[in-house]
Write a protein that holds these residues in place. Structure first.
Motif, short mmCIF file in Angstrom:
data_model
loop_
_atom_site.label_atom_id
_atom_site.label_comp_id
_atom_site.label_asym_id
_atom_site.label_seq_id
_atom_site.Cartn_x
_atom_site.Cartn_y
_atom_site.Cartn_z
N SER A 2 -10.92 37.47 14.54
CA SER A 2 -11.66 36.41 13.84
C SER A 2 -12.48 35.59 14.81
CB SER A 2 -10.69 35.48 13.12
OG SER A 2 -9.85 36.21 12.27
N PHE A 3 -13.52 34.90 14.26
CA PHE A 3 -14.37 34.08 15.12
C PHE A 3 -13.55 32.97 15.77
CE2 PHE A 3 -17.43 30.66 15.94
CZ PHE A 3 -18.25 31.34 16.84
N LEU A 4 -12.80 32.24 14.92
CA LEU A 4 -11.81 31.31 15.48
C LEU A 4 -10.44 31.90 15.21
CD1 LEU A 4 -10.96 28.38 16.57
CD2 LEU A 4 -10.45 27.96 14.17
N ASP A 5 -9.64 31.97 16.24
CA ASP A 5 -8.28 32.48 16.06
C ASP A 5 -7.32 31.53 16.78
OD1 ASP A 5 -5.86 33.81 16.13
OD2 ASP A 5 -6.82 35.78 16.15
N ALA A 6 -6.66 30.68 16.01
CA ALA A 6 -5.68 29.76 16.58
C ALA A 6 -4.33 30.23 16.08
CB ALA A 6 -5.96 28.33 16.14
N SER A 7 -3.54 30.82 16.95
CA SER A 7 -2.31 31.44 16.45
C SER A 7 -1.07 30.89 17.13
CB SER A 7 -2.39 32.96 16.65
OG SER A 7 -2.67 33.25 17.99
N THR A 23 -0.75 28.98 12.28
CA THR A 23 -1.86 29.88 12.59
C THR A 23 -3.04 29.62 11.67
OG1 THR A 23 -0.43 31.63 13.46
CG2 THR A 23 -2.59 32.30 12.60
N LEU A 24 -4.24 29.50 12.23
CA LEU A 24 -5.45 29.27 11.44
C LEU A 24 -6.53 30.21 11.95
CD1 LEU A 24 -5.42 25.36 11.64
CD2 LEU A 24 -4.81 26.70 9.63
N ARG A 25 -7.21 30.89 11.02
CA ARG A 25 -8.29 31.79 11.43
C ARG A 25 -9.52 31.57 10.55
NH1 ARG A 25 -3.88 35.64 11.82
NH2 ARG A 25 -3.43 35.92 14.04
N VAL A 26 -10.69 31.64 11.16
CA VAL A 26 -11.93 31.54 10.39
C VAL A 26 -12.87 32.66 10.82
CG1 VAL A 26 -13.76 30.00 9.61
CG2 VAL A 26 -11.68 29.03 10.58
N GLU A 27 -13.46 33.34 9.82
CA GLU A 27 -14.44 34.39 10.12
C GLU A 27 -15.83 33.77 10.27
OE1 GLU A 27 -13.24 37.32 10.69
OE2 GLU A 27 -11.24 36.71 9.99
N LYS A 28 -16.69 34.54 10.89
CA LYS A 28 -18.06 34.08 11.12
C LYS A 28 -18.74 33.72 9.79
CE LYS A 28 -21.64 33.93 14.05
NZ LYS A 28 -21.38 32.60 14.58
N GLY A 29 -19.31 32.52 9.71
CA GLY A 29 -20.07 32.11 8.53
C GLY A 29 -19.24 31.90 7.28
N GLN A 30 -17.92 31.85 7.43
CA GLN A 30 -17.06 31.65 6.26
C GLN A 30 -16.45 30.25 6.25
OE1 GLN A 30 -14.26 34.77 5.54
NE2 GLN A 30 -15.91 36.14 4.87
N ILE A 31 -15.86 29.93 5.10
CA ILE A 31 -15.24 28.62 4.95
C ILE A 31 -13.73 28.79 4.82
CG2 ILE A 31 -15.07 26.53 3.54
CD1 ILE A 31 -17.94 27.03 2.61
N VAL A 60 -5.60 29.60 21.42
CA VAL A 60 -6.80 29.41 20.62
C VAL A 60 -7.94 30.22 21.26
CG1 VAL A 60 -8.45 27.74 19.67
CG2 VAL A 60 -6.07 27.05 20.08
N THR A 61 -8.56 31.07 20.46
CA THR A 61 -9.74 31.79 20.98
C THR A 61 -10.93 31.52 20.07
OG1 THR A 61 -9.41 33.83 19.74
CG2 THR A 61 -8.27 33.66 21.85
N LEU A 62 -12.10 31.43 20.68
CA LEU A 62 -13.34 31.23 19.94
C LEU A 62 -14.29 32.35 20.33
CD1 LEU A 62 -14.74 29.08 18.04
CD2 LEU A 62 -15.89 28.29 20.11
N ASP A 63 -14.71 33.12 19.35
CA ASP A 63 -15.61 34.24 19.60
C ASP A 63 -15.02 35.17 20.68
OD1 ASP A 63 -17.74 35.80 19.12
OD2 ASP A 63 -19.23 34.48 20.04
N GLY A 64 -13.71 35.34 20.64
CA GLY A 64 -13.05 36.25 21.58
C GLY A 64 -12.69 35.64 22.91
N GLU A 65 -13.16 34.41 23.16
CA GLU A 65 -12.89 33.79 24.46
C GLU A 65 -11.70 32.84 24.35
OE1 GLU A 65 -15.18 30.93 27.72
OE2 GLU A 65 -16.23 31.66 25.97
N ASP A 66 -10.77 32.96 25.29
CA ASP A 66 -9.59 32.09 25.27
C ASP A 66 -9.99 30.68 25.71
OD1 ASP A 66 -7.21 30.80 25.51
OD2 ASP A 66 -6.17 32.45 26.49
N ILE A 67 -9.82 29.69 24.81
CA ILE A 67 -10.20 28.31 25.14
C ILE A 67 -8.99 27.39 25.14
CG2 ILE A 67 -12.58 28.53 24.27
CD1 ILE A 67 -11.61 27.04 21.74
N THR A 68 -7.80 27.95 25.15
CA THR A 68 -6.57 27.16 25.01
C THR A 68 -6.49 26.03 26.04
OG1 THR A 68 -5.55 29.26 24.43
CG2 THR A 68 -4.08 27.37 24.65
N GLY A 184 -24.69 30.59 8.88
CA GLY A 184 -23.92 31.36 9.85
C GLY A 184 -22.88 30.55 10.60
N ILE A 185 -22.78 29.25 10.27
CA ILE A 185 -21.79 28.41 10.93
C ILE A 185 -20.44 28.58 10.23
CG2 ILE A 185 -21.14 26.02 11.45
CD1 ILE A 185 -24.11 25.33 11.58
N SER A 186 -19.39 28.80 11.01
CA SER A 186 -18.05 28.89 10.43
C SER A 186 -17.52 27.49 10.17
CB SER A 186 -17.10 29.62 11.38
OG SER A 186 -17.68 30.82 11.81
#
Ligand SMILES: Nc1ncnc2c1ncn2[C@@H]1O[C@H](COP(=O)(O)OP(=O)(O)OP(=O)(O)O)[C@@H](O)[C@H]1O
Ligand SMILES: [Mg+2]
Lengths: 234, 333
Positions: A2-7, A23-31, A60-68, A184-186
């Motif tokens: 997912s675009f945002l993946d907080a697990s 755990t919270l996940r959001v796909e690209k451009g979704q609500i 927490v990853t954003l667009d595949g990048e670990d930002i924890t 296109g904003i999640s």
């Protein structure tokens, strides 16, 4: 992914944990919408995603990048925008200055982005020279959302954007949020008005005592008799 | 004619001195209000910051005078002022680095910061005395008067004299320029706006990527500039004495609180309210009353000048009782 993946987020403000393996996940451009009773930890989960809370476990990853490990400011630079539940504007600064402060980290010309915000929320253009603290609740929320949009975020996080506004203004705000998602904003949003919010949600999370209770599409949660009975008032 | 004389007397003994004094208080109060708005505590060391800045400026003035540098009709101290500001700013930044920064880091309650500033006050108090001593010092050179009593009489033929000292005119002009520059800075520049944002909503300012260390540093520099300018103008107008500057803390705080702590416009208004009240209450109105046809037995002086600080005190108490946020809606505290 997912675009945002907080697990698996676990942690709190002090010794006791508020979030338990959330755990919270959001796909690209979704609500994605988080609902749940008062004190369930919805705001805390948002803060955790935004890096305002020290997590004991989780990632927490954003667009595949670990930002924890990143601070909130660094996350803004990575493309996250956050509208807190309370105190989300600069009250003695004008609407225009609020938007300018939203763009503070930008080195480039942001007048185009400000025009886009004014197109999205025309009332803000009319009131651009007025102090944000003097506006109505709904208009203030628009300033708050506009401020967060000034960095051109890829993920917009909203904590109860419709708190304390009339039903008409609420519908209006939801329409704008859908519009933002279409670009296109999640969107990750906490909402007290669970029914209306789940109606526009691609994904819905029901949070209870800091843990995921139900997770499904918005429509499926609305259709689930158990969820309806316990969380949507029948 | 008598009415004119009464007006001239009021102008000469109340309006002109109070305007100059009010401008000095306003600059002092602006510094206090800025620190309150951004660093969120009442800085009790502000009076002694004014004293330190003025002491440094005086020493530089002496240096310039010894080197034969002069500004002609203007006081040499104006030339020394930028040096005084720079050195005071350096001291403020050092103080912040060594002392205040720690308390910010541990999120100390405002009342603790106030106590810390009291400690800093005693420290600066001592430094100033070591630097320049405790005696009264006059350091105004250049032209003394714009209008002398004799010139006034020759021009107007009025019995009542009027004088305008150059330091009074300089005070008002310099204060106006400084206030204009400050408001321009806060309203128009990116750094100024980020300071207002930080004052308005610290958390949101941080989320917006505003660098708190930079905001704090700029605040101290501006506070040093305001304090030094206020102190030098006061010293030129009256005289410099370290103890008097410590005492100025009361009217300066009263001005800031009356105007609403954290509100710059309020600080200016507060400065003039305090100054006019103080001068008006301690002025002997007998002569003015006489011109208006009322011959009083007493001096018609509400308070003798030794008690002038009581005026600030009373105004302060009244405002705190009836309008704790000040006349111009500052932050409540
Ligand atoms: N800053 C804080 N420090 C300590 N505890 C906190 C803090 N903020 C919230 N809490 C606690 O964390 C728990 C979850 O609070 P949170 O604000 O996340 O709930 P919420 O689901 O957002 O509620 P609401 O619907 O009222 O906004 C509550 O028990 C609350 O008391
Ligand atoms: Mg909440």
């Amino acid at each position: 992914m997912s675009f945002l993946d907080a697990s698996g987020m676990t942690g709190g403000y002090g010794a006791t944990d508020i979030l338990h393996d959330c755990t919270l996940r959001v796909e690209k451009g979704q609500i994605a919408v988080i609902v749940g009773p008062n004190g369930a930890g919805k705001s805390t989960a948002m803060k955790a995603v935004f890096g305002m809370l020290r997590l004991r476990a989780g990632k927490v990853t954003l667009d595949g990048e670990d930002i924890t490990a990143l601070s909130p400011q660094e996350r803004v630079r990575k493309g996250m925008g956050f509208v807190p539940q309370v105190n989300n504007v600069f009250p003695t600064m004008t609407v225009e200055e609020n938007l300018e402060m939203g763009a503070f980290i930008r080195e480039d010309d942001f007048t185009g982005t400000m025009e886009q915000v004014f197109e999205l929320f025309p009332i803000l253009c009319d009131k651009r020279r007025q102090n944000a603290g003097e506006l109505s609740g709904g208009q203030r929320q628009q300033v708050a959302v506009g401020r967060a949009l000034m960095t051109k975020p890829k993920l917009l996080m909203l904590d109860e954007p419709t708190a304390g506004v009339s039903p008409i203004v609420m519908d209006e705000l939801f329409d704008r949020i859908i519009e933002i998602a279409r670009t296109g904003i999640s969107i990750l949003m906490v909402e007290q008005n669970a029914r209306q919010a789940l109606e526009i949600a691609d994904t819905g999370y029901v949070l209870v005592q800091g843990a995921n209770r139900y997770t499904d599409t918005g429509a499926a949660l609305m259709a689930d008799p158990e969820v309806r009975r316990t969380f949507l008032g029948g | 004619m008598d009415l004119l004389n009464a007006l001239v007397a009021i102008l000469n003994y109340v309006v002109i001195p109070a305007t100059a004094y009010g401008a000095q208080l306003a600059l002092g109060a602006l510094g206090v209000t800025l620190i309150y708005g951004i660093l969120r505590f009442s800085n009790f060391a502000h009076g002694d910051t004014m004293a330190f800045g003025t002491a440094v400026t005086i020493i530089v003035t002496w240096g310039l005078q010894a080197a034969g540098v002069s500004l002609g009709p203007l006081p040499t101290a104006l030339l020394a002022l930028p040096f005084g500001i720079a050195i005071t700013a350096a001291l403020m930044l050092a103080t912040d680095r060594v002392i205040y920064r720690y308390y910010r880091k541990v999120h100390a309650a405002p009342v603790i910061l106030v106590m810390v500033s009291v400690g800093v006050m005693f420290l600066m108090n001592g430094i100033t005395r070591l630097l320049i001593g405790v005696d009264e010092i006059r350091f105004d050179d250049g032209a003394r008067f714009l209008i002398t009593a004799r010139e006034w009489r020759d021009w107007t033929g009025l019995a009542e004299p009027l004088t305008l000292r150059s330091t009074q005119a300089i005070t008002v002009v310099v204060a106006a320029v400084v206030v204009w520059a400050l408001f321009w800075f806060l309203a128009k520049t990116r750094t100024g706006k980020s300071m207002r944002a930080f004052s308005d909503n610290e958390d949101l300012a941080l989320l917006s990527g505003i660098n708190p260390n930079r905001v704090v540093a700029v605040t101290w520099i501006i506070a040093a500039a305001l304090a030094t300018t206020a102190g030098v103008l006061y010293g030129l107008d009256k005289s410099f004495k370290a103890f008097n500057y410590f005492q100025l803390l009361l009217p300066v705080f009263a001005a800031a609180i009356v105007g609403g702590l954290g509100n710059p416009l309020g600080a200016i208004a507060g400065g003039f309210i305090i100054a006019f009240s103080e001068v008006g209450v301690t002025y002997a109105w007998k002569k003015v009353a006489g011109y208006l046809g009322y011959n009083a037995d007493g001096l018609l002086q509400l308070l003798s000048t030794e008690y002038k600080f009581a005026v600030s005190f009373v105004i302060l108490i009244i405002v705190l009782l009836f309008k704790p946020t000040g006349l111009f809606r500052g932050k409540s505290f």
